[in-house]
Write a protein that holds these residues in place. Structure first.
Motif, PDB file in Angstrom:
ATOM      1  N   PRO A  85     -34.451 -35.974 -40.988  1.00 34.48           N
ATOM      2  CA  PRO A  85     -33.419 -34.959 -41.258  1.00 34.48           C
ATOM      3  C   PRO A  85     -34.012 -33.586 -41.567  1.00 34.48           C
ATOM      4  O   PRO A  85     -33.448 -32.560 -41.164  1.00 34.48           O
ATOM      5  CB  PRO A  85     -32.671 -35.536 -42.469  1.00 34.48           C
ATOM      6  N   VAL A  86     -35.135 -33.560 -42.284  1.00 37.32           N
ATOM      7  CA  VAL A  86     -35.785 -32.284 -42.600  1.00 37.32           C
ATOM      8  C   VAL A  86     -36.261 -31.606 -41.319  1.00 37.32           C
ATOM      9  O   VAL A  86     -36.053 -30.404 -41.105  1.00 37.32           O
ATOM     10  CB  VAL A  86     -36.959 -32.486 -43.571  1.00 37.32           C
ATOM     11  N   LEU A  87     -36.889 -32.372 -40.432  1.00 36.46           N
ATOM     12  CA  LEU A  87     -37.346 -31.813 -39.159  1.00 36.46           C
ATOM     13  C   LEU A  87     -36.180 -31.327 -38.309  1.00 36.46           C
ATOM     14  O   LEU A  87     -36.255 -30.276 -37.655  1.00 36.46           O
ATOM     15  CB  LEU A  87     -38.153 -32.858 -38.389  1.00 36.46           C
ATOM     16  N   PHE A  88     -35.083 -32.087 -38.327  1.00 38.07           N
ATOM     17  CA  PHE A  88     -33.890 -31.675 -37.580  1.00 38.07           C
ATOM     18  C   PHE A  88     -33.393 -30.320 -38.063  1.00 38.07           C
ATOM     19  O   PHE A  88     -33.130 -29.407 -37.257  1.00 38.07           O
ATOM     20  CB  PHE A  88     -32.790 -32.723 -37.736  1.00 38.07           C
ATOM     21  N   TRP A  89     -33.272 -30.172 -39.396  1.00 39.05           N
ATOM     22  CA  TRP A  89     -32.737 -28.919 -39.930  1.00 39.05           C
ATOM     23  C   TRP A  89     -33.743 -27.777 -39.823  1.00 39.05           C
ATOM     24  O   TRP A  89     -33.355 -26.623 -39.621  1.00 39.05           O
ATOM     25  CB  TRP A  89     -32.257 -29.117 -41.361  1.00 39.05           C
ATOM     26  N   LEU A  90     -35.029 -28.072 -39.925  1.00 40.51           N
ATOM     27  CA  LEU A  90     -36.020 -27.021 -39.714  1.00 40.51           C
ATOM     28  C   LEU A  90     -35.927 -26.480 -38.297  1.00 40.51           C
ATOM     29  O   LEU A  90     -35.922 -25.254 -38.082  1.00 40.51           O
ATOM     30  CB  LEU A  90     -37.431 -27.563 -39.969  1.00 40.51           C
ATOM     31  N   ASN A  91     -35.836 -27.359 -37.316  1.00 37.07           N
ATOM     32  CA  ASN A  91     -35.701 -26.921 -35.933  1.00 37.07           C
ATOM     33  C   ASN A  91     -34.417 -26.131 -35.729  1.00 37.07           C
ATOM     34  O   ASN A  91     -34.402 -25.128 -34.996  1.00 37.07           O
ATOM     35  CB  ASN A  91     -35.723 -28.135 -34.995  1.00 37.07           C
ATOM     36  N   SER A  92     -33.331 -26.572 -36.358  1.00 38.93           N
ATOM     37  CA  SER A  92     -32.060 -25.868 -36.245  1.00 38.93           C
ATOM     38  C   SER A  92     -32.139 -24.469 -36.848  1.00 38.93           C
ATOM     39  O   SER A  92     -31.675 -23.484 -36.254  1.00 38.93           O
ATOM     40  CB  SER A  92     -30.957 -26.674 -36.946  1.00 38.93           C
ATOM     41  N   ILE A  93     -32.748 -24.375 -38.031  1.00 39.82           N
ATOM     42  CA  ILE A  93     -32.885 -23.068 -38.693  1.00 39.82           C
ATOM     43  C   ILE A  93     -33.773 -22.151 -37.869  1.00 39.82           C
ATOM     44  O   ILE A  93     -33.460 -20.967 -37.679  1.00 39.82           O
ATOM     45  CB  ILE A  93     -33.450 -23.251 -40.114  1.00 39.82           C
ATOM     46  N   PHE A  94     -34.878 -22.672 -37.358  1.00 39.57           N
ATOM     47  CA  PHE A  94     -35.799 -21.870 -36.554  1.00 39.57           C
ATOM     48  C   PHE A  94     -35.127 -21.372 -35.280  1.00 39.57           C
ATOM     49  O   PHE A  94     -35.437 -20.277 -34.790  1.00 39.57           O
ATOM     50  CB  PHE A  94     -37.035 -22.698 -36.194  1.00 39.57           C
ATOM     51  N   THR A  95     -34.211 -22.157 -34.738  1.00 38.13           N
ATOM     52  CA  THR A  95     -33.516 -21.769 -33.513  1.00 38.13           C
ATOM     53  C   THR A  95     -32.522 -20.647 -33.761  1.00 38.13           C
ATOM     54  O   THR A  95     -32.377 -19.725 -32.938  1.00 38.13           O
ATOM     55  CB  THR A  95     -32.765 -22.977 -32.915  1.00 38.13           C
ATOM     56  N   ASP A  96     -31.850 -20.696 -34.896  1.00 35.81           N
ATOM     57  CA  ASP A  96     -30.745 -19.765 -35.165  1.00 35.81           C
ATOM     58  C   ASP A  96     -31.122 -18.559 -36.005  1.00 35.81           C
ATOM     59  O   ASP A  96     -30.393 -17.563 -36.018  1.00 35.81           O
ATOM     60  CB  ASP A  96     -29.608 -20.517 -35.874  1.00 35.81           C
ATOM     61  N   HIS A  97     -32.249 -18.620 -36.716  1.00 38.21           N
ATOM     62  CA  HIS A  97     -32.594 -17.549 -37.648  1.00 38.21           C
ATOM     63  C   HIS A  97     -34.089 -17.241 -37.600  1.00 38.21           C
ATOM     64  O   HIS A  97     -34.893 -18.154 -37.403  1.00 38.21           O
ATOM     65  CB  HIS A  97     -32.227 -17.949 -39.095  1.00 38.21           C
ATOM     66  N   PRO A  98     -34.463 -15.990 -37.825  1.00 34.56           N
ATOM     67  CA  PRO A  98     -35.888 -15.678 -37.932  1.00 34.56           C
ATOM     68  C   PRO A  98     -36.441 -16.243 -39.242  1.00 34.56           C
ATOM     69  O   PRO A  98     -35.822 -16.115 -40.296  1.00 34.56           O
ATOM     70  CB  PRO A  98     -35.919 -14.145 -37.940  1.00 34.56           C
ATOM     71  N   VAL A  99     -37.594 -16.865 -39.182  1.00 30.86           N
ATOM     72  CA  VAL A  99     -38.214 -17.457 -40.364  1.00 30.86           C
ATOM     73  C   VAL A  99     -39.630 -16.902 -40.505  1.00 30.86           C
ATOM     74  O   VAL A  99     -40.442 -17.009 -39.586  1.00 30.86           O
ATOM     75  CB  VAL A  99     -38.258 -19.000 -40.268  1.00 30.86           C
ATOM     76  N   ASN A 100     -39.910 -16.319 -41.659  1.00 28.52           N
ATOM     77  CA  ASN A 100     -41.232 -15.761 -41.919  1.00 28.52           C
ATOM     78  C   ASN A 100     -42.023 -16.560 -42.948  1.00 28.52           C
ATOM     79  O   ASN A 100     -43.244 -16.631 -42.877  1.00 28.52           O
ATOM     80  CB  ASN A 100     -41.113 -14.309 -42.400  1.00 28.52           C
ATOM     81  N   THR A 101     -41.297 -17.147 -43.912  1.00 30.19           N
ATOM     82  CA  THR A 101     -41.989 -17.852 -44.994  1.00 30.19           C
ATOM     83  C   THR A 101     -41.266 -19.149 -45.368  1.00 30.19           C
ATOM     84  O   THR A 101     -40.037 -19.208 -45.415  1.00 30.19           O
ATOM     85  CB  THR A 101     -42.086 -16.975 -46.253  1.00 30.19           C
ATOM     86  N   ILE A 102     -42.065 -20.176 -45.640  1.00 32.82           N
ATOM     87  CA  ILE A 102     -41.564 -21.444 -46.169  1.00 32.82           C
ATOM     88  C   ILE A 102     -42.274 -21.701 -47.490  1.00 32.82           C
ATOM     89  O   ILE A 102     -43.505 -21.620 -47.569  1.00 32.82           O
ATOM     90  CB  ILE A 102     -41.835 -22.608 -45.197  1.00 32.82           C
ATOM     91  N   PHE A 103     -41.497 -21.994 -48.515  1.00 32.15           N
ATOM     92  CA  PHE A 103     -42.043 -22.281 -49.844  1.00 32.15           C
ATOM     93  C   PHE A 103     -41.912 -23.774 -50.090  1.00 32.15           C
ATOM     94  O   PHE A 103     -40.813 -24.325 -50.099  1.00 32.15           O
ATOM     95  CB  PHE A 103     -41.287 -21.491 -50.907  1.00 32.15           C
TER      96      PHE A 103
END
Length: 270
Positions: A85-103
């Motif tokens: 589920p984490v990988l699914f949502w990470l891929n979804s977020i990366f597809t729809d939004h710019p991501v610069n940092t993960i904490f």
């Protein structure tokens, strides 16, 4: 049977508890003992056979030795069912939004970074692991050995401010009032992915966990209260999933035992 006789049954139960306490004090990794109101009560109940807490010299030395050998076993592991589920949502977020940092709160020496980068492209993304000092030293040594320039480490939770995604896998239960920590950040993360979380329908409490070389006090949260605490600081619930790998079975406390953990995705709305 003789243990069915009331007096004998009580005596039998007493010796059962003594036997479990003996086992728990030794090599009973992943076992739990007791139900308490506070961390302090859980710590006071701990056997004297091991130290308390994760920031432990012996543990850190073990991580350092693994780093020196360049063979940190978790970096080679395949993903577990609770990772999907984490990988699914990470891929979804990366597809729809710019991501610069993960904490990555409680990310050890970078185990999620090393595992997830096989399945998600973290191009030009800074991955910041927040850990205790001794663990940070081991993580930095491993990252240097592997020439990972985008994997950084910190001991300060305030560095979660202004980040795009916060990941907390198997770590939230070891601190007090995580949502309050989020609220106090100057700028809250947009996305929060919490995994391996002990929540259930009963009253919140603290139990003591045998972590192998050390003991840890940890929370078991009330599900509704936990979700509402994030609603109150500006987040909405996007998804919740079951983690069938982890559980919290507390002998002699069946009503407080948790048959499976959960994962949750919150997104900032304000």
């Amino acid at each position: 049977m003789i243990k069915a006789i009331p007096f004998a049954k009580k005596t039998y139960g007493y010796f059962q508890k003594l036997e479990y306490q003996r086992r728990f004090a030794g090599d009973c990794y992943g076992c739990f003992q007791g139900v308490f109101d506070t961390f302090e009560q859980a710590i006071q109940s701990a056997p004297k056979t091991k130290p308390i807490g994760y920031d432990n010299d012996e543990l850190a030395q073990e991580y350092k030795e693994m780093a020196e050998l360049g063979d940190w076993e978790h970096s080679k592991r395949t993903i577990a069912c609770y990772d999907y589920p984490v990988l699914f949502w990470l891929n979804s977020i990366f597809t729809d939004h710019p991501v610069n940092t993960i904490f990555d709160f409680g990310g050890n020496v970078g185990i999620h970074f090393y595992t997830y980068k096989k399945y998600v492209i973290f191009e030009k993304v800074k991955w910041i692991v927040c850990e205790l000092p001794e663990i940070v030293k081991a993580g930095e040594e491993l990252a240097k050995k592997r020439q990972e320039k985008d994997l950084l480490f910190t001991t300060s939770f305030t560095n979660a401010s202004h980040t795009d995604i916060l990941i907390a896998s198997g770590s939230v239960q070891y601190i007090d009032n995580f949502s309050k920590e989020i609220e106090q950040l100057p700028k809250k993360p947009t996305h929060i992915l919490i995994n391996r979380l002990p929540i259930y329908s009963g009253k919140q409490f603290v139990t003591l966990q045998n972590g192998g070389k050390v003991f840890y006090p940890q929370y078991v949260f009330n599900k509704t209260e936990f979700i509402e605490s994030f609603n109150d600081v500006g987040y909405k619930l996007i998804d919740i999933w079951e983690d069938k790998v982890d559980r919290c079975f507390i002998p002699f406390y069946p009503k407080n035992s948790v048959s499976c953990y959960h994962g949750i995705y919150f997104k900032l709305t304000s």
